[in-house]
Design an enzyme around this catalytic site. Structure first.
Site, PDB file in Angstrom:
ATOM      1  N   SER A 138     -11.179  41.853  26.552  1.00  0.00           N
ATOM      2  CA  SER A 138     -10.881  43.274  26.341  1.00  0.00           C
ATOM      3  C   SER A 138     -11.772  44.075  27.275  1.00  0.00           C
ATOM      4  O   SER A 138     -12.804  43.563  27.745  1.00  0.00           O
ATOM      5  CB  SER A 138     -11.208  43.660  24.897  1.00  0.00           C
ATOM      6  OG  SER A 138     -11.115  45.048  24.706  1.00  0.00           O
ATOM      7  N   TYR A 151     -16.617  43.791  16.996  1.00  0.00           N
ATOM      8  CA  TYR A 151     -15.525  43.470  17.926  1.00  0.00           C
ATOM      9  C   TYR A 151     -16.038  43.454  19.367  1.00  0.00           C
ATOM     10  O   TYR A 151     -15.747  42.525  20.132  1.00  0.00           O
ATOM     11  CB  TYR A 151     -14.413  44.506  17.755  1.00  0.00           C
ATOM     12  CG  TYR A 151     -13.220  44.310  18.673  1.00  0.00           C
ATOM     13  CD1 TYR A 151     -12.223  43.399  18.354  1.00  0.00           C
ATOM     14  CD2 TYR A 151     -13.081  45.051  19.845  1.00  0.00           C
ATOM     15  CE1 TYR A 151     -11.126  43.218  19.179  1.00  0.00           C
ATOM     16  CE2 TYR A 151     -11.984  44.880  20.675  1.00  0.00           C
ATOM     17  CZ  TYR A 151     -11.008  43.966  20.337  1.00  0.00           C
ATOM     18  OH  TYR A 151      -9.923  43.797  21.166  1.00  0.00           O
TER      19      TYR A 151
END
Ligand SMILES: NC(=O)c1ccc[n+]([C@@H]2O[C@H](COP(=O)([O-])OP(=O)(O)OC[C@H]3O[C@@H](n4cnc5c(N)ncnc54)[C@H](O)[C@@H]3O)[C@@H](O)[C@H]2O)c1
Length: 255
Positions: A138, A151
């Site tokens: 990501s 995360y």
């Protein structure tokens, strides 16, 4: 487009939703044999269409990863390409993030991706074959984002694994790269706008408008935007690339 992919067995985690589902469709359209492995699928490896297979898998369960990869080897053959799109996220500022939040994000996103890549790499090495490992990290693997502590940590970890496995597997002709998507329209992103908006006092629609305003190309991404880069990384065109983390962010992240 990529004729070489017709002979490949591709294993996609998280293949039953969002980015993973887009990757499954893209490889099937190229003529590859594709196994979708996802927590939300029924137990047992089963053929679900021409060259398409599906199996339930919790990527954070080490023994389950090994037995599913054994079942794939027996029924279909050695996996040539793996795309690790299974993922989860919890929203919360660092001061509110619990140990359980931390474990869940790290278990699925970091350990789960590693376990699947390790299993595929072991089998490629044992069969003396080359292959491609493609992690979905990501832009949160490169930047900090408010309200996503665990995360963000998990996605940074994925890039560490990418670089290390790339160096170790290079002599075997196995390339290891990561894709760093930006803001992609998926069920996860829609949920994050609701949960993240709630902790910031914003509606999901306000978060979506903020998202769009941050992307230089002027729109958020589609699953096809990410899947196209996965096809490229699996193709012969990308044979001289390893250890890279490619941004697919509409220009939002440039490092
Ligand atoms: N959507 C975005 O904006 C975005 C941006 C950057 C990175 N990503 C990453 O892309 C990947 C896919 O995200 P998405 O947006 O398509 O999400 P999604 O929720 O639509 O899909 C994720 C899939 O992973 C599966 N999954 C969850 N936990 C699992 C487990 N333990 N084992 C196996 N499968 C499991 C879910 O069942 C689901 O089908 C994730 O790793 C996510 O972090 C997404």
């Amino acid at each position: 487009m990529f004729d070489e992919l017709t002979s490949r067995v591709v294993f996609v985690t998280g293949g039953n939703s969002g980015i993973g589902a887009g990757v499954v469709d893209a490889f099937l359209a190229e003529g590859a044999t594709v196994v979708s492995a996802d927590l939300s699928l029924p137990e047992g490896l089963s053929g679900i269409g021409e060259r398409a297979w599906a199996v339930r898998l919790d990527v954070s369960d080490e023994s389950a990863v090994e037995s599913v990869l054994d079942a794939v080897a027996d029924a279909i053959g050695t996996v040539d390409v793996v795309v690790t799109a299974a993922g989860t996220s919890t929203m919360g500022y660092a001061t509110e993030t619990t140990g359980a939040d931390w474990d869940r994000n790290l278990d699925v996103n970091a350990k789960g991706s590693f376990l699947v890549a390790r299993g595929v790499a072991r089998r490629l090495v044992a069969a003396d074959r080359t292959g491609r490992i493609i992690f979905i990290s990501s832009q949160a693997g490169k930047n900090g984002y408010r309200g996503m502590t665990a995360y963000v940590a998990s996605k940074h970890a994925v890039l560490g694994v990418t670089k290390t496995m790339a160096v170790e597997l290079a002599p075997r002709g196995i390339t290891v790269n990561a894709i760093c998507p930006g803001i992609i329209e998926t069920p996860m992103k829609h949920r994050e706008r609701i949960e993240g908006g709630a902790i910031r006092g914003m509606t999901a629609e306000e978060v979506a408008a903020e998202d769009r305003s941050q992307v230089p190309l002027g729109r958020t991404g589609t699953t096809q935007d990410v899947a196209g880069v996965a096809l490229f990384l699996a193709s012969d065109l990308a044979g001289y690339m390893t250890g890279q983390a490619l941004n697919v962010t509409g220009g939002m992240t440039m490092h």
